[in-house]
Design a protein around this motif. Structure first.
Motif, PDB file in Angstrom:
ATOM      1  N   ARG A 103       0.827  -1.209   0.000  1.00  0.00           N
ATOM      2  CA  ARG A 103       0.000   0.000   0.000  1.00  0.00           C
ATOM      3  C   ARG A 103       0.862   1.260   0.000  1.00  0.00           C
ATOM      4  O   ARG A 103       0.566   2.232  -0.709  1.00  0.00           O
ATOM      5  CB  ARG A 103      -0.936  -0.001   1.210  1.00  0.00           C
ATOM      6  N   LEU A 126      -5.710  -1.108  -1.681  1.00  0.00           N
ATOM      7  CA  LEU A 126      -4.291  -0.948  -1.983  1.00  0.00           C
ATOM      8  C   LEU A 126      -3.964   0.520  -2.216  1.00  0.00           C
ATOM      9  O   LEU A 126      -2.829   0.963  -1.980  1.00  0.00           O
ATOM     10  CB  LEU A 126      -3.933  -1.781  -3.217  1.00  0.00           C
ATOM     11  N   THR A 127      -4.944   1.295  -2.676  1.00  0.00           N
ATOM     12  CA  THR A 127      -4.798   2.743  -2.820  1.00  0.00           C
ATOM     13  C   THR A 127      -6.028   3.422  -2.230  1.00  0.00           C
ATOM     14  O   THR A 127      -7.119   2.840  -2.206  1.00  0.00           O
ATOM     15  CB  THR A 127      -4.662   3.155  -4.293  1.00  0.00           C
TER      16      THR A 127
END
Length: 374
Positions: A103, A126-127
């Motif tokens: 991340r 993850l974002t």
């Protein structure tokens, strides 16, 4: 415990200054507290793929080169490595096993405009926001852990306990399990491993009437101590121990847990039967590693194959690489790889790699049994 010093990256993996290679920045955990065995498998897969690309002429006659950096499971160290690699002119970033580290890598890659193909980390978020710069091979945690929840329900387990440590990854996993089990009358009780000893975990399992204990904790400790305590408690002879994050996949688990580490179901991202390509790569990886490759090694190889395909068609221009994610259509070791937009996932995602629940056979710790296929 202090972190051991980082070993130097081999000269063959270091940056070149003559401008005669196309560089990929490889981010992998190679030292503690990172899971170094996973990092070695991931790197072995990447190196095998890059070696094959170069034997076939490289990228339009130019060698493909890995510039390796050890993240040691440290998000700040990984972010700094992204800055360094971007300055070295890498065309793209690849790798990482630990979700919280991936991340951090994804955030810096997005900020700097460097394509990042995430190999093995599964955290859904993850974002923070959708980004065109990041794509991922590993399935999102919500997908894989739903498969695991289906396995639990199919095996008759609705009273689940999780031995958990503080982590966004562990917390996310517990939440997914709870959401999947609740509609079926299931429940999940969390046991805080900041406060409980392995012996106290056994008492809590008895008190809650749990039929399954899931290990949402670090390896080797406290995971190994918990397993040994539960296996040695006669009150818990019928309880199932599970490890959805995949710890039993690796040989370190078998070595440190011994016979106690068998029959512990975990998630792995492999098909029931390898394709001819997968079988060939499996043999090559076994030769490199000196042992059977984990699914993480296959993820590494597939990462290299995808990046090589994009680089051949787009060249090393970063913006063009990121723009090419939607057009990827590559045969990998575990199936045809294509990226798409998945609801609530902010990166380009392979939806989905094969998912199975497996364990180590008590009669032969080197043999895996497939228990459930997602």
């Amino acid at each position: 415990m202090s972190t051991p010093p980082t070993p130097p990256v081999p000269p063959s993996a270091g940056p070149r200054t003559d401008g005669t290679s196309v560089r990929i920045g490889a981010l992998v955990p190679l030292t503690r507290p990172g899971w170094a065995e996973a990092g070695r498998h991931l790197l072995a897969g990447l190196e095998l793929a890059v070696g094959e690309v170069n034997r076939d002429g490289g990228i339009a006659g130019t060698p493909l080169e890995l510039v390796v950096r050890d993240t040691a499971a440290d998000p700040r160290r990984a972010a700094a490595a992204v800055d360094e690699l971007a300055g070295l002119g890498v065309a793209a970033l690849a790798g990482e096993y630990h979700s919280v580290v991936a991340r951090a890598v994804a955030a810096r890659a997005d900020a700097l405009g460097v394509p990042f193909l995430c190999s093995s980390a599964v955290l859904d978020a993850l974002t923070e926001q959708p980004t065109p710069w990041v794509a991922r091979l590993a399935p999102a945690q919500s997908h894989g852990w739903r498969v695991y929840a289906d396995f639990l329900l199919g095996a008759g387990h609705t009273r689940i306990a999780v031995a958990a440590q503080p982590s966004v990854y562990w917390a996310s996993g517990a939440g997914i399990l709870r959401d999947c089990l609740a509609p079926h009358g299931g429940s999940v009780v969390e046991l805080d491993m900041r406060e409980l000893t392995p012996a106290a975990v056994c008492d809590e399992l008895v008190a809650h009437g749990a039929t399954a204990l899931l290990l949402l904790v670090g390896h080797p400790e406290p995971a190994v101590s918990i397993v040994k305590a539960v296996r040695g408690d006669k009150r818990l002879s019928e309880i199932m121990i599970g490890a959805p994050a995949g710890q039993p996949e690796f040989t370190e688990w078998a070595a440190q847990s011994g016979g106690h580490g068998a029959a512990i179901p975990f998630l792995r991202y492999l098909p029931e039967r390898l394709s001819p390509l997968g079988a060939r790569v499996e043999r090559a990886l076994r030769g490199r590693l000196g042992r059977a490759p984990s699914f993480v090694a296959f993820e590494g190889y597939d990462t290299g194959v995808v990046l090589a395909d994009v680089l051949r068609s787009q060249g090393p221009d970063r913006a063009r690489i990121a723009e090419a994610w939607p057009g990827v259509d590559v045969e990998g070791t575990r199936g045809r790889i294509r990226f798409s937009r998945v609801p609530d996932i902010g990166v380009r995602q392979w939806a989905w790699p094969p998912v199975q629940v497996a364990d180590r056979d008590p009669a032969d710790l080197d043999r895996f049994r497939t228990l459930h296929v997602g």
